[in-house]
Structures are given as structure tokens and as C-alpha cells.
Design an enzyme around this catalytic site. Structure first.
Site, PDB file in Angstrom:
ATOM      1  N   THR A 170       0.768  -1.177  -0.007  1.00  0.00           N
ATOM      2  CA  THR A 170       0.144  -0.070  -0.068  1.00  0.00           C
ATOM      3  C   THR A 170       0.964   1.267  -0.139  1.00  0.00           C
ATOM      4  O   THR A 170       1.968   1.246   0.278  1.00  0.00           O
ATOM      5  CB  THR A 170      -0.992  -0.113   1.105  1.00  0.00           C
ATOM      6  OG1 THR A 170      -1.529   1.096   1.501  1.00  0.00           O
ATOM      7  CG2 THR A 170      -0.260  -0.570   2.480  1.00  0.00           C
ATOM      8  N   ASP A 171       0.413   2.201  -0.527  1.00  0.00           N
ATOM      9  CA  ASP A 171       0.918   3.715  -0.460  1.00  0.00           C
ATOM     10  C   ASP A 171       1.193   4.202   1.040  1.00  0.00           C
ATOM     11  O   ASP A 171       2.188   4.972   1.252  1.00  0.00           O
ATOM     12  CB  ASP A 171       0.275   4.544  -1.331  1.00  0.00           C
ATOM     13  CG  ASP A 171      -1.117   5.034  -0.653  1.00  0.00           C
ATOM     14  OD1 ASP A 171      -1.552   4.301   0.044  1.00  0.00           O
ATOM     15  OD2 ASP A 171      -1.874   5.960  -1.327  1.00  0.00           O
ATOM     16  N   GLU A 172       0.509   3.495   2.001  1.00  0.00           N
ATOM     17  CA  GLU A 172       0.651   4.132   3.404  1.00  0.00           C
ATOM     18  C   GLU A 172       1.823   3.597   3.920  1.00  0.00           C
ATOM     19  O   GLU A 172       2.236   4.312   5.013  1.00  0.00           O
ATOM     20  CB  GLU A 172      -0.732   3.242   4.053  1.00  0.00           C
ATOM     21  CG  GLU A 172      -1.834   3.649   3.564  1.00  0.00           C
ATOM     22  CD  GLU A 172      -3.099   3.468   4.467  1.00  0.00           C
ATOM     23  OE1 GLU A 172      -3.106   3.598   5.760  1.00  0.00           O
ATOM     24  OE2 GLU A 172      -4.223   3.247   3.818  1.00  0.00           O
ATOM     25  N   TYR A 205      -1.577  -0.720  11.166  1.00  0.00           N
ATOM     26  CA  TYR A 205      -1.581  -1.416   9.709  1.00  0.00           C
ATOM     27  C   TYR A 205      -0.652  -0.993   8.914  1.00  0.00           C
ATOM     28  O   TYR A 205      -0.058  -2.085   8.188  1.00  0.00           O
ATOM     29  CB  TYR A 205      -2.881  -0.515   9.102  1.00  0.00           C
ATOM     30  CG  TYR A 205      -3.041  -1.008   7.692  1.00  0.00           C
ATOM     31  CD1 TYR A 205      -3.506  -2.219   7.418  1.00  0.00           C
ATOM     32  CD2 TYR A 205      -3.063   0.176   6.770  1.00  0.00           C
ATOM     33  CE1 TYR A 205      -3.765  -2.530   5.940  1.00  0.00           C
ATOM     34  CE2 TYR A 205      -3.377   0.004   5.337  1.00  0.00           C
ATOM     35  CZ  TYR A 205      -3.378  -1.462   4.986  1.00  0.00           C
ATOM     36  OH  TYR A 205      -3.569  -1.691   3.868  1.00  0.00           O
ATOM     37  N   LYS A 248       1.977  -3.861   7.229  1.00  0.00           N
ATOM     38  CA  LYS A 248       2.231  -3.892   5.680  1.00  0.00           C
ATOM     39  C   LYS A 248       3.637  -3.684   5.238  1.00  0.00           C
ATOM     40  O   LYS A 248       4.149  -4.088   4.407  1.00  0.00           O
ATOM     41  CB  LYS A 248       1.292  -2.889   4.873  1.00  0.00           C
ATOM     42  CG  LYS A 248      -0.405  -3.221   5.052  1.00  0.00           C
ATOM     43  CD  LYS A 248      -0.594  -4.628   4.671  1.00  0.00           C
ATOM     44  CE  LYS A 248      -0.611  -4.560   2.910  1.00  0.00           C
ATOM     45  NZ  LYS A 248      -1.073  -5.808   2.243  1.00  0.00           N
TER      46      LYS A 248
HETATM   47  P1  NAD Z   1     -10.367  -6.590   2.605  1.00  0.00           P
HETATM   48  O1  NAD Z   1     -10.352  -6.188   4.090  1.00  0.00           O
HETATM   49  O2  NAD Z   1     -11.630  -6.311   1.706  1.00  0.00           O
HETATM   50  O3  NAD Z   1     -10.085  -8.106   2.190  1.00  0.00           O
HETATM   51  C1  NAD Z   1      -9.072  -8.873   3.025  1.00  0.00           C
HETATM   52  C2  NAD Z   1      -9.450 -10.466   2.579  1.00  0.00           C
HETATM   53  O4  NAD Z   1      -8.211 -11.041   3.699  1.00  0.00           O
HETATM   54  C3  NAD Z   1     -10.559 -11.064   3.622  1.00  0.00           C
HETATM   55  O5  NAD Z   1     -11.394 -11.485   2.671  1.00  0.00           O
HETATM   56  C4  NAD Z   1     -10.317 -11.520   4.769  1.00  0.00           C
HETATM   57  O6  NAD Z   1     -11.266 -12.653   4.924  1.00  0.00           O
HETATM   58  C5  NAD Z   1      -8.904 -12.139   4.316  1.00  0.00           C
HETATM   59  N1  NAD Z   1      -7.908 -12.451   5.356  1.00  0.00           N
HETATM   60  C6  NAD Z   1      -7.694 -11.618   6.329  1.00  0.00           C
HETATM   61  N2  NAD Z   1      -6.940 -12.163   7.364  1.00  0.00           N
HETATM   62  C7  NAD Z   1      -6.507 -13.304   6.705  1.00  0.00           C
HETATM   63  C8  NAD Z   1      -5.795 -14.662   7.059  1.00  0.00           C
HETATM   64  N3  NAD Z   1      -5.197 -14.665   8.106  1.00  0.00           N
HETATM   65  N4  NAD Z   1      -5.810 -15.647   6.231  1.00  0.00           N
HETATM   66  C9  NAD Z   1      -6.277 -15.917   5.040  1.00  0.00           C
HETATM   67  N5  NAD Z   1      -7.231 -14.716   4.927  1.00  0.00           N
HETATM   68  C10 NAD Z   1      -7.206 -13.460   5.513  1.00  0.00           C
HETATM   69  O7  NAD Z   1      -9.120  -5.880   2.009  1.00  0.00           O
HETATM   70  P2  NAD Z   1      -8.928  -4.997   0.362  1.00  0.00           P
HETATM   71  O8  NAD Z   1      -9.365  -3.726   0.515  1.00  0.00           O
HETATM   72  O9  NAD Z   1      -9.341  -5.969  -0.601  1.00  0.00           O
HETATM   73  O10 NAD Z   1      -7.338  -5.217   0.480  1.00  0.00           O
HETATM   74  C11 NAD Z   1      -6.645  -6.197  -0.074  1.00  0.00           C
HETATM   75  C12 NAD Z   1      -5.202  -6.167  -0.108  1.00  0.00           C
HETATM   76  O11 NAD Z   1      -4.957  -4.824  -0.824  1.00  0.00           O
HETATM   77  C13 NAD Z   1      -4.694  -6.057   1.411  1.00  0.00           C
HETATM   78  O12 NAD Z   1      -3.161  -6.629   1.563  1.00  0.00           O
HETATM   79  C14 NAD Z   1      -4.601  -4.334   1.345  1.00  0.00           C
HETATM   80  O13 NAD Z   1      -3.439  -4.227   2.430  1.00  0.00           O
HETATM   81  C15 NAD Z   1      -4.141  -3.967   0.131  1.00  0.00           C
HETATM   82  N6  NAD Z   1      -4.340  -2.507  -0.294  1.00  0.00           N
HETATM   83  C16 NAD Z   1      -5.656  -2.244  -0.034  1.00  0.00           C
HETATM   84  C17 NAD Z   1      -6.109  -0.933  -0.475  1.00  0.00           C
HETATM   85  C18 NAD Z   1      -7.426  -0.466  -0.274  1.00  0.00           C
HETATM   86  O14 NAD Z   1      -7.626   0.940  -0.731  1.00  0.00           O
HETATM   87  N7  NAD Z   1      -8.504  -1.148  -0.064  1.00  0.00           N
HETATM   88  C19 NAD Z   1      -4.991   0.068  -1.107  1.00  0.00           C
HETATM   89  C20 NAD Z   1      -3.941  -0.632  -1.150  1.00  0.00           C
HETATM   90  C21 NAD Z   1      -3.583  -1.787  -0.972  1.00  0.00           C
HETATM   91  P1  TYD Z   2     -10.035   4.893   5.076  1.00  0.00           P
HETATM   92  O1  TYD Z   2     -11.043   4.639   3.680  1.00  0.00           O
HETATM   93  O2  TYD Z   2     -10.160   4.321   6.150  1.00  0.00           O
HETATM   94  O3  TYD Z   2      -8.894   4.646   4.157  1.00  0.00           O
HETATM   95  P2  TYD Z   2      -7.305   4.958   4.573  1.00  0.00           P
HETATM   96  O4  TYD Z   2      -7.063   5.176   6.225  1.00  0.00           O
HETATM   97  O5  TYD Z   2      -6.437   3.825   4.261  1.00  0.00           O
HETATM   98  O6  TYD Z   2      -6.720   6.339   3.955  1.00  0.00           O
HETATM   99  O7  TYD Z   2     -10.159   6.563   4.892  1.00  0.00           O
HETATM  100  C1  TYD Z   2      -9.838   7.417   4.036  1.00  0.00           C
HETATM  101  C2  TYD Z   2      -9.940   8.775   4.509  1.00  0.00           C
HETATM  102  O8  TYD Z   2     -11.043   9.067   5.003  1.00  0.00           O
HETATM  103  C3  TYD Z   2      -8.860   8.818   5.797  1.00  0.00           C
HETATM  104  O9  TYD Z   2      -8.298  10.205   5.528  1.00  0.00           O
HETATM  105  C4  TYD Z   2      -9.838   9.114   6.976  1.00  0.00           C
HETATM  106  C5  TYD Z   2     -10.995   9.621   6.278  1.00  0.00           C
HETATM  107  N1  TYD Z   2     -12.358   9.213   7.030  1.00  0.00           N
HETATM  108  C6  TYD Z   2     -13.132   9.875   7.891  1.00  0.00           C
HETATM  109  O10 TYD Z   2     -12.986  11.184   7.533  1.00  0.00           O
HETATM  110  N2  TYD Z   2     -14.199   9.365   8.264  1.00  0.00           N
HETATM  111  C7  TYD Z   2     -14.281   8.196   8.464  1.00  0.00           C
HETATM  112  O11 TYD Z   2     -15.505   7.759   9.098  1.00  0.00           O
HETATM  113  C8  TYD Z   2     -13.434   7.002   7.755  1.00  0.00           C
HETATM  114  C9  TYD Z   2     -13.630   5.613   7.736  1.00  0.00           C
HETATM  115  C10 TYD Z   2     -12.369   7.722   7.339  1.00  0.00           C
END
Ligand code: NAD
Ligand code: TYD
Length: 334
Positions: free
Chosen positions: A123-125, A147, A151
Site C-alpha cells: 500500500t502507499d501507506e 496497519y 504492511k
Molecule cells: P479486505 O479487508 O476487503 O479483504 C481482506 C481479505 O483477506 C478478506 O477476505 C479476509 O477474509 C482475508 N483475510 C484476512 N486475514 C486473513 C488470514 N489470516 N488468512 C487468510 N485470509 C485472510 O481488503 P482489501 O481492501 O481487499 O485489501 C486487499 C489487499 O490490498 C490488502 O493486502 C491491503 O493491504 C491492500 N491494499 C488495499 C487498499 C485499499 O484501499 N483497500 C489500497 C492498497 C492496498
Molecule cells: P479509509 O477509507 O479508512 O482509508 P485509509 O485510512 O486507508 O486512507 O479513510 C480514507 C480517509 O477518510 C482517511 O483520511 C480517513 C477519512 N475517514 C473519515 O473522515 N471518516 C471515516 O469515518 C472514515 C472511515 C475515514
């Protein structure tokens, strides 16, 4: 080709599985997912009955489950993770277990089994916040929440597997992703579902935090490209050109829903809230990636999807008592 996808019942993982099955007739996917609170098989209905897809419920920390799932696989795309920053602030243990140790367990098995390519979705985080300009893959990491720290551990472990064991291990660092089927704790689906339920939209702090928004299918296409063409030990940032403050994002969501600004409730800020995430995806673009979807259209489609699929997110919220509890504890907004 046979691949293991971890976390394939999650938001991005299920999009990746569906896309891959649609676009590559010769692919065979083993999907290992623990089905934590955020995993949901409803996301995989399109793949049900497809003999090229096999779902296994299991934990990436369980070496036996991982070994069985990886049997005969040529590649691994690892997405399984604990993913919500606010949850990590309340209790980070599951983050360290799954994101750090789980990645290690997968890499060890992949190395022993001679897997040809291993991609970790980071992730970019991991870069932390940046006031101006954009991080490139060469910049140092400065993660701030449990988190992003967990990561970063996964990210570094993947790079180290390439360096020390010669595994063709690749890392992608994607920015904030959105689209249909995202769990309604992340800001876009949370705000849409709250607005549709007549609840307030809890905007943290001054609402001037900046995020870069990436449509989920664009993110998945980038992961597939890095999987196919990425070089061993290399990292690829994935971001669109769309960055905006949370305030602006909220305004756009309300406009699409035809709801007034009075729906917004300013609430206390997230602890250690990173002000701005900003990465350059020049390196991946040089491999041929570019966005297919405009932000305006994909936000409109996503909001409409949540309007049409109320039963999906309502059933999740009803099942997920811990979601309400965690939220109430964090922000007094149950
Ligand atoms: P999500 O929370 O929707 O899905 C995570 C999945 O992982 C779920 O299906 C969960 O059941 C499974 N999981 C959790 N713990 C597990 C374990 N111990 N063993 C097997 N399965 C397990 O998340 P997402 O948003 O789809 O993110 C997917 C990936 O992309 C993650 O690695 C996240 O860090 C990365 N990512 C997400 C974002 C975003 O904005 N959502 C951005 C950049 C990177
Ligand atoms: P989020 O979707 O949790 O993603 P991330 O923390 O990974 O960037 O949050 C996106 C942005 O929105 C973040 O700056 C936090 C803000 N946010 C709110 O202002 N209110 C909320 O209830 C949530 C969940 C996030």
C-alpha cells in the site's frame, strides 16, 4: 498456469479473481481466504461453478493450510490482510499476525516449493505522509499506524525473499481503492451507506486530509501487469492522477446522492492521521499500465451500485456486530 490468490474473498481479491477468470481462459486459481469479518463469498458468485476456481477457507498463518493450497502453483498473488487503519489503532495484534507473520509463512512455503513468481499487494501507506511532491519506489518507508507498519513488514519480507533466496518476488504499492463490494467501513462505502440510512457522515478532524483515489479494476489490472512483467525484488507504485481532500470527496458523494451538506458531522480526528498520501506510478506506467476508468464515472457507478445493492451491505452490517462496537468505541458514532 495455476496460481494461489490469498484474500480472494475480500474486496480487491474478489475483483482480481473475477477479472482473471474472465480474461485468461487457461488460468486455474486456488483462492485461500480465512473469511474474517471482511471476507464474503457473495463477492465470488460470478465464479461459482467455474471449475478453474477452487476456494479454500484457511489462514495464511497456518503453514499446513498454506502448503496444501500452494501445491502445484506456479505463482502467488498475496492480498490477504487485516486492512482497516481504525481497527489497527484499537487492537493491532491481528495485523501483526496476518500481515507480517502470514506473509513470512507464505514466502517460506513458496521458496521451498519453487514457486516461480510471488507478488505481495502492499500500500502507499507504507511511505507515510508527504506534504508536497510524490514518493517514488526509491524513497524510504515511514509507516505510522499498526496497519501500515505491518504492511511495511510484509513489503520488506517480500523484497528480502528476492534478495536472499532468489525468489521472483514483486511488490505493488497501491493507493486508496474504491468500487462495488468494498466493505462499508472504508470511507466511500461508509459515507454512502450512512447517507442512505439517514445517518450522519463522520468526517474526521478538519477534513483536509488528502488521498489518491484508484478504481478497483484499474488496481487489479496493475497487479496483473506487475505479476506478469515485474522484475524480481522490484517495487511498483500504483496510483491514479486523482487526489483530493476528504471534504471534497464527501461533497461529491453528497451531490451524487442529492443530499445536503448538513449530513456531515465533524468528529474527532483519527489518532496519528496521515495528512497526505502521494505516490508516483511512473515506473509501472513505463511497463504499460494506465487507468481505464475516469474517477467521476467510477464514483458515480460505485455510488449507484451501493444504492442498488442495499441488501448486500445491510446484511454485512447486521452480521457484523463488532463493526458497530468498534465504531462506537472509536468515535461515539455507532
Ligand atoms: P479486505 O479487508 O476487503 O479483504 C481482506 C481479505 O483477506 C478478506 O477476505 C479476509 O477474509 C482475508 N483475510 C484476512 N486475514 C486473513 C488470514 N489470516 N488468512 C487468510 N485470509 C485472510 O481488503 P482489501 O481492501 O481487499 O485489501 C486487499 C489487499 O490490498 C490488502 O493486502 C491491503 O493491504 C491492500 N491494499 C488495499 C487498499 C485499499 O484501499 N483497500 C489500497 C492498497 C492496498
Ligand atoms: P479509509 O477509507 O479508512 O482509508 P485509509 O485510512 O486507508 O486512507 O479513510 C480514507 C480517509 O477518510 C482517511 O483520511 C480517513 C477519512 N475517514 C473519515 O473522515 N471518516 C471515516 O469515518 C472514515 C472511515 C475515514
Amino acid at each position: 498456469m495455476k496460481v494461489l490468490v490469498t484474500g480472494g474473498a475480500g474486496f480487491i481479491g474478489s475483483w482480481l479473481v473475477r477479472l482473471w477468470l474472465r480474461e485468461e481462459p487457461g488460468i486455474s486459481i486456488v483462492n485461500l481466504d480465512k473469511l474474517t469479518y471482511s471476507g464474503d463469498l457473495a463477492r465470488l458468485e460470478e465464479a461459482a461453478g467455474d471449475r478453474r476456481h477452487r476456494f479454500i477457507q484457511g489462514d495464511v498463518c497456518d503453514a499446513r493450510a498454506v502448503g496444501e493450497a500452494m501445491e502445484g502453483c506456479d505463482g502467488v498473488v498475496h492480498l490477504a490482510a487485516e486492512t482497516h487503519v481504525d481497527r489497527s489503532l484499537l487492537d493491532g495484534k491481528a495485523f501483526i499476525d496476518t500481515n507480517a507473520y502470514g506473509t513470512y509463512a507464505l514466502l517460506e512455503t513458496a521458496r521451498k516449493k519453487g514457486v516461480k513468481v510471488f507478488l505481495t499487494v502492499s500500500t502507499d501507506e507504507v511511505y507515510g505522509s508527504r506534504a508536497k511532491g510524490y514518493f517514488t519506489e526509491k524513497d524510504a518507508l515511514n509507516p505510522t499506524s499498526p496497519y501500515s507498519v505491518s504492511k511495511a513488514a510484509a513489503d520488506f519480507l517480500t523484497q528480502s525473499a528476492a534478495r536472499t533466496h532468489g525468489l521472483r518476488a514483486v511488490v505493488t504499492r497501491g493507493s486508496n481503492t474504491f468500487g462495488p463490494f468494498q466493505y462499508p467501513e472504508k470511507v466511500i462505502p461508509l459515507f454512502v451507506s450512512n447517507a442512505l440510512s439517514g445517518k450522519k457522515l463522520p468526517l474526521y478532524g478538519d477534513g483536509l486530509h488528502v488521498r489518491n483515489w484508484l478504481y478497483v479494476e484499474d488496481h487489479c489490472r496493475a497487479i496483473l501487469l506487475a505479476f506478469r512483467k515485474g522484475r524480481a525484488g522490484e517495487v511498483y507504485n500504483i496510483s491514479s492522477g486523482v487526489e483530493m481532500t476528504n471534504r471534497e470527496l464527501t461533497r461529491r458523494i453528497l451531490k451524487l446522492l442529492d443530499k445536503p451538506a448538513s449530513c456531515v458531522q465533524k468528529v474527532r480526528d483519527r489518532l496519528g492521521h496521515d495528512r497526505r498520501y502521494a505516490i508516483s506510478s511512473k515506473k509501472l506506467r513505463a511497463l504499460g499500465w494506465k487507468e481505464k476508468f475516469s474517477f467521476e464515472q467510477s464514483l458515480r457507478d460505485t455510488v449507484q451500485w451501493y444504492c442498488r445493492n442495499v441488501s448486500w451491505w445491510k446484511s454485512i452490517l447486521e452480521k457484523s456486530r463488532d463493526f458497530k462496537d468498534y465504531y462506537a468505541r472509536a468515535y461515539g458514532n455507532g
